[in-house]
Design a protein around this motif. Sequence first.
Motif, mmCIF file in Angstrom:
data_model
loop_
_atom_site.group_PDB
_atom_site.id
_atom_site.type_symbol
_atom_site.label_atom_id
_atom_site.label_comp_id
_atom_site.label_asym_id
_atom_site.label_seq_id
_atom_site.Cartn_x
_atom_site.Cartn_y
_atom_site.Cartn_z
ATOM 1 N N PHE A 141 0.581 58.736 -18.970
ATOM 2 C CA PHE A 141 1.457 59.415 -19.917
ATOM 3 C C PHE A 141 0.765 59.569 -21.272
ATOM 4 O O PHE A 141 0.769 60.658 -21.857
ATOM 5 C CB PHE A 141 2.769 58.633 -20.066
ATOM 6 C CG PHE A 141 3.849 59.391 -20.764
ATOM 7 C CD1 PHE A 141 4.664 60.255 -20.067
ATOM 8 C CD2 PHE A 141 4.038 59.247 -22.127
ATOM 9 C CE1 PHE A 141 5.662 60.960 -20.717
ATOM 10 C CE2 PHE A 141 5.024 59.946 -22.786
ATOM 11 C CZ PHE A 141 5.844 60.812 -22.079
ATOM 12 N N VAL A 142 0.158 58.485 -21.777
ATOM 13 C CA VAL A 142 -0.535 58.555 -23.072
ATOM 14 C C VAL A 142 -1.739 59.490 -22.980
ATOM 15 O O VAL A 142 -1.995 60.265 -23.900
ATOM 16 C CB VAL A 142 -0.953 57.147 -23.547
ATOM 17 C CG1 VAL A 142 -1.864 57.228 -24.761
ATOM 18 C CG2 VAL A 142 0.275 56.320 -23.878
ATOM 19 N N TYR A 143 -2.459 59.456 -21.880
ATOM 20 C CA TYR A 143 -3.605 60.345 -21.698
ATOM 21 C C TYR A 143 -3.164 61.812 -21.780
ATOM 22 O O TYR A 143 -3.854 62.640 -22.384
ATOM 23 C CB TYR A 143 -4.289 60.064 -20.361
ATOM 24 C CG TYR A 143 -5.488 60.932 -20.098
ATOM 25 C CD1 TYR A 143 -6.685 60.721 -20.768
ATOM 26 C CD2 TYR A 143 -5.421 61.969 -19.176
ATOM 27 C CE1 TYR A 143 -7.792 61.520 -20.537
ATOM 28 C CE2 TYR A 143 -6.522 62.779 -18.933
ATOM 29 C CZ TYR A 143 -7.702 62.553 -19.617
ATOM 30 O OH TYR A 143 -8.786 63.356 -19.392
ATOM 31 N N ALA A 144 -2.014 62.118 -21.204
ATOM 32 C CA ALA A 144 -1.507 63.490 -21.259
ATOM 33 C C ALA A 144 -1.113 63.894 -22.684
ATOM 34 O O ALA A 144 -1.144 65.077 -23.021
ATOM 35 C CB ALA A 144 -0.305 63.644 -20.326
ATOM 36 N N LEU A 145 -0.774 62.925 -23.521
ATOM 37 C CA LEU A 145 -0.366 63.220 -24.900
ATOM 38 C C LEU A 145 -1.544 63.417 -25.850
ATOM 39 O O LEU A 145 -1.384 63.981 -26.923
ATOM 40 C CB LEU A 145 0.520 62.091 -25.439
ATOM 41 C CG LEU A 145 1.841 61.855 -24.724
ATOM 42 C CD1 LEU A 145 2.550 60.651 -25.330
ATOM 43 C CD2 LEU A 145 2.730 63.075 -24.776
ATOM 44 N N LEU A 146 -2.724 62.931 -25.464
ATOM 45 C CA LEU A 146 -3.893 63.046 -26.344
ATOM 46 C C LEU A 146 -4.254 64.501 -26.596
ATOM 47 O O LEU A 146 -4.155 65.338 -25.698
ATOM 48 C CB LEU A 146 -5.097 62.330 -25.724
ATOM 49 C CG LEU A 146 -5.073 60.818 -25.720
ATOM 50 C CD1 LEU A 146 -6.279 60.282 -24.945
ATOM 51 C CD2 LEU A 146 -5.057 60.256 -27.123
ATOM 52 N N GLU A 147 -4.658 64.773 -27.826
ATOM 53 C CA GLU A 147 -5.138 66.119 -28.154
ATOM 54 C C GLU A 147 -6.157 66.029 -29.277
ATOM 55 O O GLU A 147 -6.312 65.012 -29.925
ATOM 56 C CB GLU A 147 -3.969 67.039 -28.540
ATOM 57 C CG GLU A 147 -3.158 66.580 -29.715
ATOM 58 C CD GLU A 147 -1.976 67.490 -29.993
ATOM 59 O OE1 GLU A 147 -1.884 67.980 -31.129
ATOM 60 O OE2 GLU A 147 -1.168 67.701 -29.089
ATOM 61 N N ARG A 148 -6.857 67.130 -29.470
ATOM 62 C CA ARG A 148 -7.850 67.192 -30.534
ATOM 63 C C ARG A 148 -7.142 67.500 -31.852
ATOM 64 O O ARG A 148 -6.163 68.204 -31.891
ATOM 65 C CB ARG A 148 -8.866 68.285 -30.243
ATOM 66 C CG ARG A 148 -9.654 67.991 -28.990
ATOM 67 C CD ARG A 148 -10.840 68.933 -28.865
ATOM 68 N NE ARG A 148 -11.492 68.749 -27.600
ATOM 69 C CZ ARG A 148 -12.307 67.750 -27.315
ATOM 70 N NH1 ARG A 148 -12.562 66.847 -28.216
ATOM 71 N NH2 ARG A 148 -12.872 67.645 -26.135
ATOM 72 N N SER A 149 -7.683 66.955 -32.903
ATOM 73 C CA SER A 149 -7.123 67.178 -34.231
ATOM 74 C C SER A 149 -8.175 67.835 -35.104
ATOM 75 O O SER A 149 -9.156 67.209 -35.489
ATOM 76 C CB SER A 149 -6.694 65.837 -34.833
ATOM 77 O OG SER A 149 -6.414 65.991 -36.185
#
Length: 184
Positions: A42-50
């Motif tokens: 779930f957390v991996y799916a939430l990661l994104e580039r900033s």
Amino acid sequence: MDFTLHVPVPTFVYKYISKIFRDPKKEFYDWRLSTHLKEGKFVYALLERSLCRYEKMKPNEIILPITIPHDMATRKGVFIPQESVDLFIGFIKQVIMDEVVLFHTGIKARQGLKEIDKVSINQYMADDKVRLLRINTKEAEKFFWQKAIVKDVLAKYDITEDEISAESVVKYLQRHSQFHYSAS
């Protein structure tokens, strides 16, 4: 090089994650992200580039340090926006509530209780243990929603009444569940 993300979360989320992901021989310092369990996925799916993005996080009770391995960081990024943090908090609460429902279903179906002749319940009065009640397993279903039993389920993760109250568990399950429960 690994990256550490500091995510503000309520204490019940921190306690749940530390209980699930800590090494029994060591103190819990951080959660090393992996995609082996549903929480990590779930957390991996939430990661994104900033890219040059600043977002103020909501203050919560405690900071959950999440170590993101280098390969995950290069693939996905190392930023979680506040609305995704809120989704993660709701996800963990739902996981805890699902465990309470599973426990209740087990009592109702007498799974795990078939070998036991009596179920023990501690009766409390003003936070002092008064006596130990022994009830028949067929009667255990009627006693499930008593505060002491719901608190015992939450105590598995060291979650106290101040963090998630037994009444809020019952109300949450009555609102968001297909099952109908009555609080006694």
